[in-house]
Structures are given as structure tokens and as C-alpha cells.
Design an enzyme around this catalytic site. Sequence first.
Site, short mmCIF file in Angstrom:
data_model
loop_
_atom_site.label_atom_id
_atom_site.label_comp_id
_atom_site.label_asym_id
_atom_site.label_seq_id
_atom_site.Cartn_x
_atom_site.Cartn_y
_atom_site.Cartn_z
N ASP A 11 -28.49 9.15 23.06
CA ASP A 11 -28.49 7.69 22.93
C ASP A 11 -29.08 7.07 24.18
OD1 ASP A 11 -27.41 7.73 20.35
OD2 ASP A 11 -25.39 7.97 21.13
N LYS A 33 -29.38 15.02 18.87
CA LYS A 33 -29.43 13.99 17.83
C LYS A 33 -30.27 12.83 18.34
CE LYS A 33 -25.90 11.07 16.81
NZ LYS A 33 -26.45 9.71 16.65
N ASP A 60 -31.06 10.98 13.04
CA ASP A 60 -29.94 10.19 12.52
C ASP A 60 -30.41 8.75 12.23
OD1 ASP A 60 -27.38 9.16 12.02
OD2 ASP A 60 -26.86 9.03 14.15
N LEU A 61 -31.11 8.58 11.09
CA LEU A 61 -31.63 7.24 10.78
C LEU A 61 -30.84 6.56 9.66
CD1 LEU A 61 -35.49 7.88 11.05
CD2 LEU A 61 -33.92 7.01 12.79
N LYS A 62 -29.90 7.29 9.07
CA LYS A 62 -28.97 6.70 8.08
C LYS A 62 -29.68 5.82 7.05
CE LYS A 62 -25.02 6.49 11.30
NZ LYS A 62 -25.63 6.70 12.62
N HIS A 64 -30.79 3.87 3.81
CA HIS A 64 -30.01 3.22 2.74
C HIS A 64 -30.90 2.14 2.13
CE1 HIS A 64 -25.92 1.09 1.64
NE2 HIS A 64 -26.68 1.35 0.59
N ASP A 65 -31.46 2.43 0.94
CA ASP A 65 -32.37 1.47 0.31
C ASP A 65 -32.46 1.83 -1.16
OD1 ASP A 65 -34.49 -0.43 -0.15
OD2 ASP A 65 -35.06 -0.23 1.96
N ILE A 66 -33.37 1.23 -1.90
CA ILE A 66 -33.50 1.60 -3.30
C ILE A 66 -34.04 3.03 -3.38
CG2 ILE A 66 -33.79 -0.77 -4.16
CD1 ILE A 66 -36.82 -0.17 -4.36
N PRO A 67 -33.72 3.76 -4.46
CA PRO A 67 -34.08 5.18 -4.54
C PRO A 67 -35.56 5.47 -4.25
CG PRO A 67 -32.54 4.64 -6.28
CD PRO A 67 -32.87 3.34 -5.61
N THR A 68 -36.46 4.66 -4.77
CA THR A 68 -37.89 4.93 -4.56
C THR A 68 -38.27 4.87 -3.09
OG1 THR A 68 -38.27 3.83 -6.65
CG2 THR A 68 -40.21 4.22 -5.31
N THR A 123 -17.51 5.05 11.42
CA THR A 123 -16.22 5.04 12.13
C THR A 123 -15.86 3.63 12.60
OG1 THR A 123 -17.54 5.99 13.90
CG2 THR A 123 -15.92 7.42 12.88
N GLY A 214 -21.80 12.52 22.43
CA GLY A 214 -22.70 11.66 23.19
C GLY A 214 -22.22 11.48 24.61
N ARG A 215 -21.52 10.37 24.83
CA ARG A 215 -21.19 9.96 26.20
C ARG A 215 -20.40 10.97 27.02
NH1 ARG A 215 -19.43 4.32 23.77
NH2 ARG A 215 -19.11 5.80 22.08
O1 C5P Z 1 -20.93 8.73 22.74
P1 C5P Z 1 -20.30 9.26 21.49
O2 C5P Z 1 -19.86 10.71 21.62
O3 C5P Z 1 -19.24 8.37 20.93
O4 C5P Z 1 -21.52 9.26 20.45
C1 C5P Z 1 -21.35 9.58 19.11
C2 C5P Z 1 -22.66 9.50 18.39
O5 C5P Z 1 -22.41 9.68 17.00
C3 C5P Z 1 -23.38 8.16 18.52
O6 C5P Z 1 -24.78 8.44 18.52
C4 C5P Z 1 -22.98 7.41 17.27
O7 C5P Z 1 -23.97 6.52 16.83
C5 C5P Z 1 -22.85 8.54 16.26
N1 C5P Z 1 -21.98 8.27 15.12
C6 C5P Z 1 -20.63 7.93 15.24
N2 C5P Z 1 -19.86 7.70 14.12
C7 C5P Z 1 -20.41 7.81 12.90
C8 C5P Z 1 -21.77 8.14 12.77
C9 C5P Z 1 -22.53 8.38 13.90
O8 C5P Z 1 -20.12 7.87 16.34
N3 C5P Z 1 -19.64 7.63 11.83
#
Ligand code: C5P
Length: 239
Positions: A11, A33, A60-62, A64-68, A123, A214-215
Site C-alpha cells: 500500500d 498485493k 486487488d482491484l475488487k 464490481h460492474d455489469i457482467p459484460t 471489513t 500490510g502495515r
Molecule cells: O495494513 P493492513 O495489514 O491492515 O492491510 C491489509 C490490506 O488488506 C490492505 O491492503 C487492505 O486494503 C486489504 N483488505 C482488508 N480487508 C478486506 C479486503 C482487503 O484489509 N476485507
Amino acid sequence: MKHTPPIIALDFASAQETYAFLDRFQEEELFVKVGMELFYQEGPAILEKLQERGCRIFLDLKCHDIPTTVYKAMKRLAGFGVSLVNVHAAGGKQMMESALEGLEAGTPAGQKRPSLIAVTQLTSTSSEMLQHELLIERPLLDTVVHYSRLAEESGLDGVVCSVHEAEHIYRAVSLDFLTVTPGIRMADDKNNDQVRVATPSYAREKGVSAIVVGRSITQAEDPVSAYRRIGHEWEGTKA
Ligand code: C5P
């Protein structure tokens, strides 16, 4: 996807910051990621650079749109050579099936299709928000389990979920379904904005497939030793 090392969430705001972080690692074969922030800043070129450094990638681009539209997006993403991509399960079964078809259509001959997982509930979504903003009456956990079943029925390889949800999910889906779990902290870490956190050893006990960190690594004073500590705890080996 089984037995993957901890997936490091890169990140960072730029490629430069990302490389400065990665330069600290020498021998490790990293699984990283790349999320919206870095990808929207640097574009697909960052993926190539990370691959040149030997990294496996969860993009990790998640979507979410119409199926096409999701079909076409996944067809493009399949050409990037990443290991793992995702969509929102809330897009529904048809959208998830289209995502998978797009990935299959776009994977170059002789290459492995990226694994496809679905985000169940973010989350950051609380029970109150589900009920009062989104007008969804069922308990949050029910929706997570239901979305997981729907993802499996759509042919997806797994879901993003919290460690605490994994055992409930595995009562509804097969054991080879992937559970990829963020919200990981060492027992002595700060939680930041994550609410339902778990340690790497707890994640292992709960049988999740992969952890995303991440952090706890990127902001650590010594990221390499933090990564190794987390890795040992996750794998159940001695440091
Ligand atoms: O810094 P941290 O360990 O909290 O980072 C968690 C990573 O996982 C971040 O990139 C965050 O966007 C991602 N994430 C999340 N919860 C989700 C989906 C993705 O924390 N439900």
C-alpha cells in the site's frame, strides 16, 4: 495457492516508494498485493517491474460492474501474468461467472489462469451499516457464508474474508476453496483501523489458505525481520 508465504500488501503511493521497500529484501521470494492506489498511480507497468524482481502478485482491484464489463476487464487482467485477482461477490452469480469466463478467455496459451476470488463483505462494513444503510436484514456472517457458497457455485477459487469467518465458510464450501485473509497482526502490534484482527498462528489454526499483511510489515522499523517473524508464526516454524 496452498502454502504461500504471507502476502505483503504494497500500500504505497508510488513505484519509487515500493522499490525502496522491496530493496530491503534479498533472498526472499515474495508474494505481494498490489491494490488500487499503486495500480491507478503506476498502471500495468508496475506489475511487470515487480515480476522482474521475482514477485508473485495478487492484483486487488475488487471489480464490481455489469457482467459484460467485468468479463472484458478480466480478459485484460489475465494477460498481466498475475497469480490472483478478485471481484466483489455482491455483483452476483452472473457477474462472477462472467469474470471467470473473461479470465479464461484472456489467459495466454500455455499459461496458468490467475486464481479468482471474491470479496464477501469488506471489513469496514458493520452489522449496523448492513441493516440501516443497505437495508440487508440478515446477520453479517450469514451474508459472508452465503456469498462464499455463491462464489463457489459460480466456479470461483475462493474468497477474501476475515480469519474469524473461515471456519463458518468451510462448513458451507469444499476444503480446497481458498480463504485469503487480511486483518493480520502480531500479538504486540497496533491494530490501526482494522477491527477484527487475528495473529498469524491463529490464522493457521483456523485453516485459512493465505494471510495478507500490510502495515505490520511495511511500517515496521525492520520490515525484513517483521516479515520473517510473521512468516515463521504463519508456517509454525521456529525463528
Ligand atoms: O495494513 P493492513 O495489514 O491492515 O492491510 C491489509 C490490506 O488488506 C490492505 O491492503 C487492505 O486494503 C486489504 N483488505 C482488508 N480487508 C478486506 C479486503 C482487503 O484489509 N476485507
